[in-house]
Design a protein around this motif. Sequence first.
Motif, PDB file in Angstrom:
ATOM      1  N   ALA A  84       0.850  -1.181   0.000  1.00 57.66           N
ATOM      2  CA  ALA A  84       0.000   0.000   0.000  1.00 57.66           C
ATOM      3  C   ALA A  84       0.888   1.234   0.000  1.00 57.66           C
ATOM      4  CB  ALA A  84      -0.906  -0.001   1.220  1.00 57.66           C
ATOM      5  N   LYS A  85       0.683   2.112  -0.940  1.00 64.91           N
ATOM      6  CA  LYS A  85       1.490   3.319  -1.021  1.00 64.91           C
ATOM      7  C   LYS A  85       0.740   4.462  -0.347  1.00 64.91           C
ATOM      8  CE  LYS A  85       4.574   2.543  -4.766  1.00 64.91           C
ATOM      9  NZ  LYS A  85       5.258   3.139  -5.873  1.00 64.91           N
ATOM     10  N   HIS A  86       1.491   5.206   0.423  1.00 66.75           N
ATOM     11  CA  HIS A  86       0.969   6.400   1.059  1.00 66.75           C
ATOM     12  C   HIS A  86       1.494   7.595   0.283  1.00 66.75           C
ATOM     13  CE1 HIS A  86      -0.116   3.842   4.437  1.00 66.75           C
ATOM     14  NE2 HIS A  86       1.110   3.348   4.382  1.00 66.75           N
ATOM     15  N   LYS A  87       0.808   8.715   0.438  1.00 65.98           N
ATOM     16  CA  LYS A  87       1.201   9.908  -0.307  1.00 65.98           C
ATOM     17  C   LYS A  87       1.301  11.082   0.656  1.00 65.98           C
ATOM     18  CE  LYS A  87      -0.695  12.974  -3.801  1.00 65.98           C
ATOM     19  NZ  LYS A  87      -1.790  13.153  -4.734  1.00 65.98           N
ATOM     20  N   THR A  88       2.355  11.872   0.513  1.00 63.70           N
ATOM     21  CA  THR A  88       2.505  13.099   1.275  1.00 63.70           C
ATOM     22  C   THR A  88       3.113  14.160   0.373  1.00 63.70           C
ATOM     23  OG1 THR A  88       3.305  14.044   3.350  1.00 63.70           O
ATOM     24  CG2 THR A  88       4.811  12.586   2.186  1.00 63.70           C
ATOM     25  N   THR A 106      12.686   6.682  -8.031  1.00 64.07           N
ATOM     26  CA  THR A 106      12.321   5.674  -7.046  1.00 64.07           C
ATOM     27  C   THR A 106      13.571   5.031  -6.476  1.00 64.07           C
ATOM     28  OG1 THR A 106      10.308   5.228  -8.294  1.00 64.07           O
ATOM     29  CG2 THR A 106      10.947   3.594  -6.666  1.00 64.07           C
ATOM     30  N   THR A 107      13.565   4.777  -5.163  1.00 69.20           N
ATOM     31  CA  THR A 107      14.681   4.094  -4.527  1.00 69.20           C
ATOM     32  C   THR A 107      14.161   3.250  -3.365  1.00 69.20           C
ATOM     33  OG1 THR A 107      16.886   4.363  -3.595  1.00 69.20           O
ATOM     34  CG2 THR A 107      15.239   5.967  -2.925  1.00 69.20           C
ATOM     35  N   GLU A 108      14.972   2.299  -2.968  1.00 67.00           N
ATOM     36  CA  GLU A 108      14.615   1.447  -1.838  1.00 67.00           C
ATOM     37  C   GLU A 108      15.030   2.106  -0.535  1.00 67.00           C
ATOM     38  OE1 GLU A 108      16.364  -2.383  -2.416  1.00 67.00           O
ATOM     39  OE2 GLU A 108      15.093  -2.844  -4.121  1.00 67.00           O
ATOM     40  N   ILE A 109      14.231   1.852   0.497  1.00 66.09           N
ATOM     41  CA  ILE A 109      14.534   2.314   1.847  1.00 66.09           C
ATOM     42  C   ILE A 109      14.323   1.133   2.785  1.00 66.09           C
ATOM     43  CG2 ILE A 109      13.920   4.725   1.421  1.00 66.09           C
ATOM     44  CD1 ILE A 109      11.206   4.182   2.731  1.00 66.09           C
ATOM     45  N   CYS A 160       5.524  12.944  -2.620  1.00 65.45           N
ATOM     46  CA  CYS A 160       6.274  11.774  -2.185  1.00 65.45           C
ATOM     47  C   CYS A 160       5.316  10.604  -1.992  1.00 65.45           C
ATOM     48  CB  CYS A 160       6.990  12.102  -0.876  1.00 65.45           C
ATOM     49  SG  CYS A 160       7.907  10.746  -0.184  1.00 65.45           S
ATOM     50  N   LEU A 161       5.559   9.517  -2.718  1.00 66.33           N
ATOM     51  CA  LEU A 161       4.800   8.276  -2.565  1.00 66.33           C
ATOM     52  C   LEU A 161       5.713   7.267  -1.888  1.00 66.33           C
ATOM     53  CD1 LEU A 161       3.334   8.153  -6.169  1.00 66.33           C
ATOM     54  CD2 LEU A 161       2.089   8.736  -4.106  1.00 66.33           C
ATOM     55  N   TYR A 162       5.218   6.619  -0.849  1.00 64.79           N
ATOM     56  CA  TYR A 162       6.065   5.692  -0.125  1.00 64.79           C
ATOM     57  C   TYR A 162       5.262   4.495   0.365  1.00 64.79           C
ATOM     58  CZ  TYR A 162       4.077   8.076   3.955  1.00 64.79           C
ATOM     59  OH  TYR A 162       3.219   8.607   4.865  1.00 64.79           O
ATOM     60  N   GLY A 163       5.963   3.415   0.556  1.00 63.85           N
ATOM     61  CA  GLY A 163       5.356   2.192   1.042  1.00 63.85           C
ATOM     62  C   GLY A 163       6.405   1.345   1.720  1.00 63.85           C
ATOM     63  N   GLU A 164       6.130   0.085   1.849  1.00 60.67           N
ATOM     64  CA  GLU A 164       7.027  -0.824   2.551  1.00 60.67           C
ATOM     65  C   GLU A 164       8.306  -1.042   1.753  1.00 60.67           C
ATOM     66  OE1 GLU A 164       6.752  -5.408   3.756  1.00 60.67           O
ATOM     67  OE2 GLU A 164       5.166  -4.162   4.592  1.00 60.67           O
ATOM     68  N   GLY A 165       9.377  -0.395   2.168  1.00 60.84           N
ATOM     69  CA  GLY A 165      10.678  -0.589   1.552  1.00 60.84           C
ATOM     70  C   GLY A 165      10.939   0.196   0.280  1.00 60.84           C
ATOM     71  N   ILE A 166      10.076   1.173  -0.045  1.00 59.68           N
ATOM     72  CA  ILE A 166      10.265   1.925  -1.288  1.00 59.68           C
ATOM     73  C   ILE A 166       9.751   3.356  -1.113  1.00 59.68           C
ATOM     74  CG2 ILE A 166       8.053   1.303  -2.339  1.00 59.68           C
ATOM     75  CD1 ILE A 166       9.741   0.878  -4.949  1.00 59.68           C
TER      76      ILE A 166
END
Length: 124
Positions: free
Chosen positions: A30-34, A96-99, A56-62
Amino acid sequence: MKKLLKIISCLIIFMAASIAMGAEAPKTTAKHKTVLHAKDISTHRPKAPLRLYIECLYGEGIIEFNMSEVIDNLDFTISTGSDVIWCGHVTTDEPTTEIPILKGEYQIDCVTDGGMTFSGSLIF
């Protein structure tokens, strides 16, 4: 003849149910947006609000950044306020990058190639 039709229809229903149960649902994060806004640099003068922002779109590990046309690349830092958790670099070609996998609320600060600073919060 009716018994044969019932047996065949039961077999078809059974095979369809077993195929449906065996099929795995695709894994999606699930991507969140801020929206990251420019940090206010106090000049003690009134000024118009800046219309430039970073999505910024973010989710589990990305994490992914939607930057405007005037930003070519940016460096970002994810922190808990005082402790830096992750630093990274993205460009318009590779936004896009991994986190690491994170839980909780974090602060994100971004510095663009032009020296502008944007900040916001991420809630995982």
